[in-house]
Design a protein around this motif. Structure first.
Motif, PDB file in Angstrom:
ATOM      1  N   LYS A  71       5.148   4.800   3.825  1.00  0.00           N
ATOM      2  CA  LYS A  71       4.879   6.172   4.266  1.00  0.00           C
ATOM      3  C   LYS A  71       5.960   7.088   3.705  1.00  0.00           C
ATOM      4  O   LYS A  71       7.057   7.192   4.279  1.00  0.00           O
ATOM      5  N   ILE A  82       2.941  -1.116   4.388  1.00  0.00           N
ATOM      6  CA  ILE A  82       2.331   0.207   4.299  1.00  0.00           C
ATOM      7  C   ILE A  82       3.468   1.222   4.168  1.00  0.00           C
ATOM      8  O   ILE A  82       4.217   1.465   5.127  1.00  0.00           O
ATOM      9  N   ALA A  84       0.236  -4.459  -5.703  1.00  0.00           N
ATOM     10  CA  ALA A  84      -0.107  -3.125  -5.207  1.00  0.00           C
ATOM     11  C   ALA A  84      -1.599  -3.021  -4.937  1.00  0.00           C
ATOM     12  O   ALA A  84      -2.424  -3.558  -5.686  1.00  0.00           O
ATOM     13  N   THR A  85      -1.938  -2.334  -3.859  1.00  0.00           N
ATOM     14  CA  THR A  85      -3.339  -2.107  -3.510  1.00  0.00           C
ATOM     15  C   THR A  85      -3.399  -0.949  -2.526  1.00  0.00           C
ATOM     16  O   THR A  85      -2.360  -0.377  -2.156  1.00  0.00           O
ATOM     17  N   ASP A  86      -4.592  -0.594  -2.085  1.00  0.00           N
ATOM     18  CA  ASP A  86      -4.713   0.445  -1.067  1.00  0.00           C
ATOM     19  C   ASP A  86      -4.653  -0.192   0.321  1.00  0.00           C
ATOM     20  O   ASP A  86      -4.774  -1.413   0.469  1.00  0.00           O
ATOM     21  N   GLU A  87      -4.479   0.647   1.352  1.00  0.00           N
ATOM     22  CA  GLU A  87      -4.269   0.133   2.698  1.00  0.00           C
ATOM     23  C   GLU A  87      -5.472  -0.649   3.218  1.00  0.00           C
ATOM     24  O   GLU A  87      -5.310  -1.714   3.839  1.00  0.00           O
ATOM     25  N   ALA A  88      -6.684  -0.154   2.977  1.00  0.00           N
ATOM     26  CA  ALA A  88      -7.872  -0.845   3.473  1.00  0.00           C
ATOM     27  C   ALA A  88      -8.002  -2.234   2.859  1.00  0.00           C
ATOM     28  O   ALA A  88      -8.305  -3.212   3.558  1.00  0.00           O
ATOM     29  N   THR A  89      -7.752  -2.330   1.562  1.00  0.00           N
ATOM     30  CA  THR A  89      -7.831  -3.635   0.895  1.00  0.00           C
ATOM     31  C   THR A  89      -6.735  -4.564   1.392  1.00  0.00           C
ATOM     32  O   THR A  89      -6.955  -5.767   1.577  1.00  0.00           O
ATOM     33  N   ALA A 113       3.990   3.055  -5.955  1.00  0.00           N
ATOM     34  CA  ALA A 113       3.638   1.641  -5.824  1.00  0.00           C
ATOM     35  C   ALA A 113       4.274   0.741  -6.881  1.00  0.00           C
ATOM     36  O   ALA A 113       4.853  -0.297  -6.535  1.00  0.00           O
ATOM     37  N   PRO A 139       1.606   5.309  -2.202  1.00  0.00           N
ATOM     38  CA  PRO A 139       1.054   6.281  -3.151  1.00  0.00           C
ATOM     39  C   PRO A 139       1.167   5.772  -4.580  1.00  0.00           C
ATOM     40  O   PRO A 139       2.104   5.041  -4.925  1.00  0.00           O
ATOM     41  N   GLN A 140       0.219   6.162  -5.393  1.00  0.00           N
ATOM     42  CA  GLN A 140       0.122   5.615  -6.747  1.00  0.00           C
ATOM     43  C   GLN A 140       1.403   5.792  -7.543  1.00  0.00           C
ATOM     44  O   GLN A 140       1.782   4.923  -8.328  1.00  0.00           O
ATOM     45  N   ALA A 169       0.864  -1.181   0.000  1.00  0.00           N
ATOM     46  CA  ALA A 169       0.000   0.000   0.000  1.00  0.00           C
ATOM     47  C   ALA A 169       0.898   1.228   0.000  1.00  0.00           C
ATOM     48  O   ALA A 169       1.537   1.544   1.007  1.00  0.00           O
TER      49      ALA A 169
END
Length: 369
Positions: free
Chosen positions: A128, A126, A106-111, A87, A83-84, A81
């Protein structure tokens, strides 16, 4: 008795008392060497069984040491997870590590968190950008060895980028389930109980049932035994020891399926191979099944042969199913249950049909004879 008769009697007694090594060889007698004496002492059938036991013993050593002597991570699934704009580069670098220890997507944090919760992946990184410290989420409940290996790989990868990773066990094993091994040992107990049940029936009643009805009776007797074994195993790891708390009925059902499958396969092997069928059972469940099950080391850390066997054998399928029922809400166990059901039904059918075919062949041979 005359003196001559007495002399002959003493001579015969003296000769009979002489050891074979000093007694004169009679004309035409063929000396027996140690190999001939050994063959005479051990019938061919017993010799074949002893050779089989030796091969099983060596196979045990080869399989366990071969599986565990040099664990290496291979394509451990991990979500990234970030930034686009970052990633794709992070994923490419992780997947490009020599030896391919990771399989990053690659995916978003919630997924990523949701996929980790369901056991679909083993970790989530994750990223940062505003900090030099990222967060690595792992699921210790899925196996401490895999989580530890993932942590090691990510720490090395982060160092190459002058970054660090804060490791968080987002889904740990229960307090009584040290290193997440209770699932594996529970499955070992169930499989041992299943094939011991069938083996003892074979020893008591004969390895091969005489008729298909006899095979059916053995299979029918295995049903209550399997149910009691499933309930007993779940009670021991849950209420008694507190190792795997909760999901009692689900664990019991998996256990009953494992035990019946092991018993059915053992009955089938005894039908097909006679008493040697017990050895074939040990080969399947102990020599091959246990080291590939994902107990001491997760399947992702095993060499290719054992890694491929893991989901295809009852040991690995059951271990994965128990873990995912306990910790991941039962996600991803459909294939495991299909494998366990296939062994249970396949063993039962092979046992009954095997007896029928053997009887028909013998009857045909008797008629032609």
């Amino acid at each position: 008795m005359s003196q001559v008769d007495t002399d002959h009697a003493e001579t015969r007694a003296t000769r009979s008392a002489e050891p074979d090594a000093v007694r004169p060889k009679e004309e035409g007698a063929t000396p027996r060497g140690w190999w001939a004496r050994l063959r005479g002492a051990v019938p061919p059938r017993i010799a074949a069984m002893l050779v089989g036991a030796l091969l099983l013993q060596l196979g045990f050593v080869l399989s366990y040491v071969g599986a565990f002597h040099h664990p290496q991570p291979h394509r451990i699934p991990i979500a990234v997870a970030a930034p686009q704009r970052m990633a794709p580069d992070v994923v490419e670098k992780l997947n490009g590590i020599p030896g391919h220890p990771l399989k990053a997507t690659a995916t978003d944090e919630a997924t990523a968190r949701e996929r980790l919760r369901t056991g679909e992946i083993s970790g989530a990184l994750i990223v940062k950008p505003a900090s030099h410290t990222d967060t690595l989420l792992v699921a210790g409940a899925g196996g401490a060895s895999t989580a530890s290996a993932l942590e090691t790989v990510i720490e090395k990868a982060e160092k190459t980028q002058a970054r660090t990773a804060n490791v968080v066990d987002a889904f740990p094993a229960q307090a009584g389930d040290a290193r997440g091994l209770s699932s594996f040992y529970l499955v070992v107990g169930w499989t041992v109980g299943g094939y011991l049940f069938a083996a003892l029936l074979g020893v008591s009643l004969g390895a091969r049932p005489a008729t298909a009805r006899g095979a059916g009776r053995r299979l029918l007797a295995a049903v209550p035994y399997a149910v009691l074994s499933g309930l007993g195993g779940a009670a021991i790891v849950g209420p008694l020891l507190g190792a795997l708390n909760g999901h009692f009925l689900a664990l019991s059902a998996i256990g009953a399926l494992v035990v019946f499958g092991a018993a059915a396969m053992t009955i089938a092997f005894q039908v097909l191979f006679g008493v040697l069928g017990i050895g074939v059972t040990v080969l399947l469940f102990v020599v091959l099944g246990n080291p590939s099950a994902g107990g001491a080391y997760g399947p992702e850390l095993l060499p290719p042969f054992w890694r491929a066997l893991s989901p295809a054998l009852p040991n690995g399928a059951a271990t994965h199913a128990v873990r995912h029922v306990m910790y991941f809400s039962g996600h991803g166990i459909a294939a495991n249950l299909a494998v366990l059901t296939a062994y249970a039904l396949g063993g039962a059918l092979a046992g009954v049909l095997g007896v029928t075919l053997i009887r028909r062949r013998r009857a045909a041979g008797a008629v032609s004879g």
